[in-house]
Write an enzyme that holds these catalytic residues in place. Structure first.
Site, PDB file in Angstrom:
ATOM      1  N   TYR A 148      -6.680 -22.080  25.808  1.00  0.00           N
ATOM      2  CA  TYR A 148      -8.045 -21.537  25.802  1.00  0.00           C
ATOM      3  C   TYR A 148      -8.368 -20.608  24.416  1.00  0.00           C
ATOM      4  O   TYR A 148      -7.595 -19.849  24.089  1.00  0.00           O
ATOM      5  CB  TYR A 148      -8.018 -20.598  26.850  1.00  0.00           C
ATOM      6  CG  TYR A 148      -9.609 -20.140  26.941  1.00  0.00           C
ATOM      7  CD1 TYR A 148     -10.745 -20.745  27.220  1.00  0.00           C
ATOM      8  CD2 TYR A 148      -9.929 -18.712  26.746  1.00  0.00           C
ATOM      9  CE1 TYR A 148     -11.893 -20.095  27.204  1.00  0.00           C
ATOM     10  CE2 TYR A 148     -10.913 -18.060  26.848  1.00  0.00           C
ATOM     11  CZ  TYR A 148     -12.252 -18.917  26.886  1.00  0.00           C
ATOM     12  OH  TYR A 148     -13.453 -18.472  26.951  1.00  0.00           O
ATOM     13  N   GLU A 161      29.791 -19.494  52.484  1.00  0.00           N
ATOM     14  CA  GLU A 161      28.483 -19.170  52.583  1.00  0.00           C
ATOM     15  C   GLU A 161      27.869 -19.941  53.974  1.00  0.00           C
ATOM     16  O   GLU A 161      26.824 -20.057  54.222  1.00  0.00           O
ATOM     17  CB  GLU A 161      27.691 -19.554  51.271  1.00  0.00           C
ATOM     18  CG  GLU A 161      27.916 -18.731  50.179  1.00  0.00           C
ATOM     19  CD  GLU A 161      26.844 -18.748  48.976  1.00  0.00           C
ATOM     20  OE1 GLU A 161      26.075 -19.924  49.150  1.00  0.00           O
ATOM     21  OE2 GLU A 161      26.868 -18.099  48.259  1.00  0.00           O
ATOM     22  N   GLU A 198       2.882  -4.236  20.539  1.00  0.00           N
ATOM     23  CA  GLU A 198       2.557  -5.697  20.472  1.00  0.00           C
ATOM     24  C   GLU A 198       2.990  -6.067  18.885  1.00  0.00           C
ATOM     25  O   GLU A 198       3.845  -7.084  18.620  1.00  0.00           O
ATOM     26  CB  GLU A 198       1.207  -6.167  20.692  1.00  0.00           C
ATOM     27  CG  GLU A 198       0.901  -7.385  20.394  1.00  0.00           C
ATOM     28  CD  GLU A 198      -0.482  -8.043  20.414  1.00  0.00           C
ATOM     29  OE1 GLU A 198      -1.320  -6.829  20.384  1.00  0.00           O
ATOM     30  OE2 GLU A 198      -1.137  -8.941  20.444  1.00  0.00           O
ATOM     31  N   HIS A 199       2.584  -5.369  18.028  1.00  0.00           N
ATOM     32  CA  HIS A 199       2.797  -5.395  16.745  1.00  0.00           C
ATOM     33  C   HIS A 199       3.619  -3.869  16.194  1.00  0.00           C
ATOM     34  O   HIS A 199       3.158  -2.813  16.538  1.00  0.00           O
ATOM     35  CB  HIS A 199       1.567  -5.342  15.783  1.00  0.00           C
ATOM     36  CG  HIS A 199       1.013  -6.836  16.443  1.00  0.00           C
ATOM     37  ND1 HIS A 199      -0.289  -6.670  17.085  1.00  0.00           N
ATOM     38  CD2 HIS A 199       0.839  -7.971  15.757  1.00  0.00           C
ATOM     39  CE1 HIS A 199      -0.773  -7.774  17.019  1.00  0.00           C
ATOM     40  NE2 HIS A 199      -0.071  -8.645  16.400  1.00  0.00           N
ATOM     41  N   HIS A 211      27.387 -28.675  52.408  1.00  0.00           N
ATOM     42  CA  HIS A 211      27.510 -28.317  50.917  1.00  0.00           C
ATOM     43  C   HIS A 211      29.081 -28.716  50.632  1.00  0.00           C
ATOM     44  O   HIS A 211      29.376 -29.368  49.742  1.00  0.00           O
ATOM     45  CB  HIS A 211      27.342 -27.238  50.306  1.00  0.00           C
ATOM     46  CG  HIS A 211      25.877 -26.946  50.360  1.00  0.00           C
ATOM     47  ND1 HIS A 211      24.957 -26.918  51.206  1.00  0.00           N
ATOM     48  CD2 HIS A 211      25.217 -26.496  49.193  1.00  0.00           C
ATOM     49  CE1 HIS A 211      23.672 -26.634  50.628  1.00  0.00           C
ATOM     50  NE2 HIS A 211      23.921 -26.454  49.413  1.00  0.00           N
ATOM     51  N   ASP A 238      -0.715 -12.447  11.535  1.00  0.00           N
ATOM     52  CA  ASP A 238      -1.909 -13.065  12.446  1.00  0.00           C
ATOM     53  C   ASP A 238      -2.366 -14.189  11.851  1.00  0.00           C
ATOM     54  O   ASP A 238      -2.951 -14.943  12.873  1.00  0.00           O
ATOM     55  CB  ASP A 238      -2.977 -11.752  12.283  1.00  0.00           C
ATOM     56  CG  ASP A 238      -2.894 -10.465  12.823  1.00  0.00           C
ATOM     57  OD1 ASP A 238      -1.955 -10.508  13.981  1.00  0.00           O
ATOM     58  OD2 ASP A 238      -3.600  -9.494  12.739  1.00  0.00           O
ATOM     59  N   GLN A 280     -14.393 -20.236  34.023  1.00  0.00           N
ATOM     60  CA  GLN A 280     -14.662 -21.749  34.484  1.00  0.00           C
ATOM     61  C   GLN A 280     -13.717 -22.544  33.703  1.00  0.00           C
ATOM     62  O   GLN A 280     -13.268 -23.548  34.150  1.00  0.00           O
ATOM     63  CB  GLN A 280     -16.302 -22.095  34.455  1.00  0.00           C
ATOM     64  CG  GLN A 280     -16.814 -21.899  32.825  1.00  0.00           C
ATOM     65  CD  GLN A 280     -17.551 -20.498  32.883  1.00  0.00           C
ATOM     66  OE1 GLN A 280     -16.960 -19.719  33.558  1.00  0.00           O
ATOM     67  NE2 GLN A 280     -18.403 -20.367  31.859  1.00  0.00           N
ATOM     68  N   GLN A 334      -6.150  -3.093  13.064  1.00  0.00           N
ATOM     69  CA  GLN A 334      -6.033  -3.071  14.478  1.00  0.00           C
ATOM     70  C   GLN A 334      -7.250  -2.678  15.356  1.00  0.00           C
ATOM     71  O   GLN A 334      -7.836  -3.263  16.061  1.00  0.00           O
ATOM     72  CB  GLN A 334      -4.843  -2.306  14.868  1.00  0.00           C
ATOM     73  CG  GLN A 334      -4.465  -2.673  16.608  1.00  0.00           C
ATOM     74  CD  GLN A 334      -4.293  -4.026  16.736  1.00  0.00           C
ATOM     75  OE1 GLN A 334      -3.362  -4.945  15.948  1.00  0.00           O
ATOM     76  NE2 GLN A 334      -5.081  -4.710  17.630  1.00  0.00           N
ATOM     77  N   ASN A 379     -11.113 -12.277  27.353  1.00  0.00           N
ATOM     78  CA  ASN A 379     -11.483 -11.078  28.053  1.00  0.00           C
ATOM     79  C   ASN A 379     -10.795 -10.742  29.314  1.00  0.00           C
ATOM     80  O   ASN A 379      -9.897 -11.580  29.689  1.00  0.00           O
ATOM     81  CB  ASN A 379     -12.919 -10.871  27.982  1.00  0.00           C
ATOM     82  CG  ASN A 379     -13.431 -11.806  29.035  1.00  0.00           C
ATOM     83  OD1 ASN A 379     -12.808 -12.419  29.897  1.00  0.00           O
ATOM     84  ND2 ASN A 379     -14.696 -12.143  28.829  1.00  0.00           N
ATOM     85  N   HIS A 416     -10.535  -4.526  15.988  1.00  0.00           N
ATOM     86  CA  HIS A 416     -10.518  -5.734  17.148  1.00  0.00           C
ATOM     87  C   HIS A 416     -11.462  -5.390  18.346  1.00  0.00           C
ATOM     88  O   HIS A 416     -11.872  -6.472  18.932  1.00  0.00           O
ATOM     89  CB  HIS A 416      -9.084  -5.854  17.666  1.00  0.00           C
ATOM     90  CG  HIS A 416      -8.358  -6.961  16.998  1.00  0.00           C
ATOM     91  ND1 HIS A 416      -8.596  -8.237  17.002  1.00  0.00           N
ATOM     92  CD2 HIS A 416      -7.181  -7.082  16.314  1.00  0.00           C
ATOM     93  CE1 HIS A 416      -7.864  -8.913  16.038  1.00  0.00           C
ATOM     94  NE2 HIS A 416      -6.804  -8.196  15.569  1.00  0.00           N
ATOM     95  N   SER A 421      -5.303  -5.646  22.284  1.00  0.00           N
ATOM     96  CA  SER A 421      -4.429  -5.833  21.018  1.00  0.00           C
ATOM     97  C   SER A 421      -3.926  -4.329  20.642  1.00  0.00           C
ATOM     98  O   SER A 421      -4.586  -3.288  20.941  1.00  0.00           O
ATOM     99  CB  SER A 421      -5.030  -6.384  19.838  1.00  0.00           C
ATOM    100  OG  SER A 421      -4.104  -6.873  18.990  1.00  0.00           O
TER     101      SER A 421
END
Lengths: 424, 424
Positions: free
Chosen positions: B124, B410, B322-323, B415, B356, B186, B255, B209, B258, B233
Site C-alpha cells: 500500500y 504429557e 524509529e530513527h 504421539h 529514507d 478500501q 523529521q 494514516n 513529515h 514517524s
C-alpha cells in the site's frame, strides 16, 4: 473419517476449510478481564485464579522451594529425556544465529544489520490435563540463546496451587528464573501490562485455548508483540502406495488426540493405501487411552484420494498445513516443491512426534493456513535486526545529489536540506 | 521546542511518551468499509473512491498506456536518481538472502530451515500531497528479490483518476505488474479479501494514516499478515559537544516536516550544542516551504540535556526511536550499545534522508516504541522459514526412546505410539 475421491480443484477450498474460530463472540469477555488486570494488578489475578482455576493463591511467584520440590519429583528417565530433547533443540536453534555482514552499497556508504535480543519476553504455557513441558523447552531455549535479559513464564496452577513439576523443571533447565502462577487471559494481560509481581514484557509467546488466543490478539493491537495468531493443531500426511498404512495411521491419530477441533488429513495417490490406513486407524484407535476424544476429532478428519503426485503437492500447498509428513518414494523431490507448511517431516522414520519433542525443530508453528504468511517460532522470533549505516564524506558526496532530487520530488525540502548542509 | 534539562530517570517515561493514537474511536467506521468491500467488491471500491478521493473510476487496474504515459512524464534526472537508489536498495537486500544449513542434531536426525517467498503480497502506497515513490522501492524491491510470485500494489488516484507517475514508474522499475487505483481502508480490505479486479494477498505492507493503520490491524486479526503496527514517524538525535548544530538542526527539521504528529528529539550531553541547535532550527525553518506544518510539529519536539553519554544511551534505549542519528565523537562505540532502535545513522555524514531514500537500508521501520519488539522491513519480511527434518532408521532408534518418555509424560499416547510402531 471422511473419504473423498478425486475432488475437482473447484471443490478444494471447501474440502480444506478449517472449522471457524468464533473469536468475536468472546472479545468483550476477554477485554473485561484484561482491563481488570491492567487496573488492579495482582489482586485481579488472584481473584481470577480463584474463579477459573479454583485455587486460592497467597502469592504468584514460584519460589526456590517449589523449584527444588519439583526437581525431586521428576523421575530420572524423564530428566534424561528432557536433557536429550533440550540438547537437540539447543543445537538446532544455536545454528540459527545471525551473522552480520557489512555491505558497501556505494563507496563510502556502508550498511549492515545487527541482531539484538528482545530484552523482555513472556512465555505462556497452558495447564489443563497434560503438562506441556515440551512447550517450555521450545520457547525458553531459543529465548536464552538469543540473549533475552528477562524471560517471564506464566502457567496456571493446579488445584493444590502448584504448577506441574515437569513444567518447573523444564523452565529451570532452560534458564527461566521468573515463573508465575497465572493462567488464561489474566496471564496474558499481566505480561502485557505488568503487575506488582509479574513484569511487563515486549513480546508474548505460547499456545492456549481460544480465550488466550483472543487475549493475545487484543494486547497485540497496542501493547506488545505476539509470536503468531493461533488455531487448533493440524497435520497433513502426503503418501503414495509405498507408504506404510501403520505409520500413516499412527501419524493421523497422534494429531487427532490433541482435541476435538484438531484436524488430520491424508492426501494420497493410492486407493489401496487409503483403504488400509482407514482400517489401521480403527485398529490402533481401540488401543488408545484417549479413545473418546480422538474419535470425536476423527469425525472432521479426511482421507483424500487424488490423481497424481503433482496434484497432491498442489493440494498441500493450498492447505498450508502446520505439520506435513511426506511418506512417498522420492520424498526429497516432493519436499523441494513444498512452499506452504509450518514444518515438514520427511520419510518413513520421521513422525510428527519427533518434531513435537526432540529432533530439535520448534513445535510452535503456524496453524489455520497462516503458514502462507508466517514462519514457526525460531531464534528469529526472539531478536530484532537493527539496521546501521555509516557514511563518510566521500559517501555523502556520491549519494547526496540523488537524495536531493528524490526528496525534492517527494516535496520534502527539509529532507533535501539535511543533505545540502552536509555537501556545502 | 521544549527544553528539558537533566531530567530524573523517574521522569523519562512521561518525557518520552508519544502522542496517543485514538484507534478505538474509528474502529467501527473502518469495519463498515471493510465489510462493504468484502461483500460488494469492486463496486464498493469505486463508490468509496468517489466519496473519499473525489474521483469517478471506470476501472481499477492501471493499464499499459498509463504506465507508458507515466514513464514519459518523469524527468531524466529523477529516473537516474531512482535508478541509483534502487541499485543500493537491491544490493543491501540481496545480501540478506538466507543460507540454509543442515544440522545433524543426533546421528540420523537432520534438521534445516528453508526460506520460501510469501507467494502473494500487497503493497500500500499512500497518496496525499507527496507521491511516496520511495516507499514503492522499499517494499517492491525486497518482494522481488524474495521471489514473491504475485506483487499487488494499491495507491489512491489523484483527482484526474490517475496515480502519480513517479509511483507508477517506480513500481514498474521494481517489477510490480499489478497496480490498482484504490486508497485507504478500501485498498486494505481489497487486498485482504480480494475483489473482481484486485487479488487477495497473504501479507500487506505499507504506511498510511490512522484509518489505514486500523484497517491493517483489523484484517490482521483473521485474514492476512501485516508488516508491523504503524504510528507517526520519529527521530532521536544523540549528540555531544563535537556535533554540528547545523547538521543536527537539519535532521530534526527533516523529521518534523513529515507532519504535526511526528516527533523529533535531541538528546545531548552539551548545553552549548543544545542552545546552538535551537537557534539553528529557527534559522533553517524560516527557509523551508513547509514552514507552517513543520512549526506545528516542532511544538511537541524536545531538546533534552543529560549528564553524560551513558545516560544518553540509556534514554535512547528506553525511547526506542524509529530513527536514531548518532553524532558524537566515538559514534561507533555508542552504536555498539544501542539495543532498541529501528535504524541507526552513524556519524556526521549520515542524515536520516540517506536511509529514507538511497543508502540501501529499508525505510519501513517500527515507530511508537515498537522497536523494542519489532524489526523494520527487510528481506525476512517477504519470506517464511519452513523447517524440514529427515530421520533415518538409526535416527529414530536413537531418538525414539526419549520421545516415547516425553509423550507419555504429557499423556499423549498416540504421539508415543507413532514412535513405537516405527521402532518395532
Amino acid at each position: 473419517m471422511n473419504i473423498i475421491r478425486y475432488p475437482e480443484r473447484s471443490e478444494w477450498k471447501e474440502i480444506l476449510k478449517r472449522s471457524a474460530l468464533h473469536t468475536e463472540d468472546i472479545r468483550d469477555a476477554v477485554n473485561t478481564i484484561i482491563n481488570k488486570v491492567r487496573t488492579e494488578g495482582d489482586r485481579a489475578i488472584i481473584a481470577y485464579e480463584e474463579q477459573f482455576d479454583k485455587v486460592k493463591l497467597e502469592s504468584l511467584a514460584v519460589d526456590e522451594t517449589e523449584f527444588k520440590e519439583a526437581e525431586n519429583m521428576i523421575a530420572p528417565e524423564l530428566k534424561e529425556a528432557i536433557r536429550q530433547a533440550s540438547a537437540n533443540i539447543r543445537t538446532f536453534h544455536a545454528a540459527q544465529r545471525f551473522e552480520s555482514k557489512k555491505i558497501e552499497t556505494t563507496p563510502g556508504v556502508t550498511c549492515w544489520q545487527k541482531a539484538v535480543a528482545i530484552e523482555k519476553v513472556g512465555l505462556y504455557v497452558p495447564g489443563g490435563t497434560a503438562p506441556l513441558f515440551s512447550t517450555v523447552l521450545m520457547l525458553a531455549i531459543p529465548a536464552q540463546i538469543a540473549g533475552c535479559k528477562e524471560i517471564v513464564l506464566c502457567s496456571p496452577p493446579g488445584q493444590k496451587g502448584k504448577i506441574h513439576p515437569a513444567i518447573l523443571y523444564a523452565a529451570r533447565m532452560a534458564g527461566v528464573k521468573k515463573v508465575f502462577k497465572a493462567g488464561g487471559v489474566q496471564a496474558i494481560a499481566a505480561m502485557a501490562y505488568g503487575t506488582e509481581s509479574i513484569p511487563k514484557v515486549y513480546k508474548i509467546f505460547g499456545p492456549g485455548n481460544q480465550y488466550v488466543t483472543v487475549a493475545k490478539q487484543q494486547v497485540s493491537l497496542r501493547e506488545v508483540a505476539i509470536d503468531m495468531p493461533a488455531g487448533p493443531s493440524e497435520v497433513a500426511v502426503l503418501a503414495d502406495g509405498t507408504a506404510s498404512p501403520v505409520y500413516v495411521a499412527s501419524d493421523l491419530l497422534s494429531q487427532a488426540e490433541h482435541g476435538a477441533d484438531s484436524q488430520a488429513i491424508l492426501i494420497t495417490t493410492s486407493e489401496q493405501l487409503l483403504e488400509k490406513t482407514k482400517a489401521e486407524v480403527e485398529r490402533q484407535l481401540a488401543t488408545l487411552p484417549r479413545k473418546a476424544l480422538t474419535e470425536l476429532s476423527l469425525r472432521s478428519s479426511k482421507l483424500i484420494l487424488v490423481k497424481d503426485l503433482a496434484e497432491a503437492i498442489d493440494m498441500v500447498n493450498e492447505y498450508a498445513p502446520e505439520h506435513l509428513i511426506i511418506e512417498t518414494q522420492n520424498y526429497r523431490d516432493v519436499a523441494e516443491q513444498i512452499v506452504n507448511a509450518g514444518s515438514v517431516f520427511m520419510g518413513p522414520y520421521a513422525p510428527e512426534s519427533a518434531g513435537d519433542y526432540a529432533s530439535g525443530t520448534n513445535h510452535t508453528l503456524p496453524t489455520n493456513g497462516y503458514a502462507k504468511a508466517y514462519s514457526g517460532v525460531s531464534l528469529d522470533s526472539f531478536i530484532r535486526k537493527i539496521t546501521f549505516q555509516e557514511i563518510t564524506k566521500e559517501g555523502i558526496r556520491r549519494l547526496g545529489p540523488a537524495i536531493q532530487i528524490l526528496a525534492a520530488n517527494e516535496q520534502l525540502d527539509a529532507h533535501k536540506n539535511a543533505v545540502t548542509v552536509r555537501l556545502d
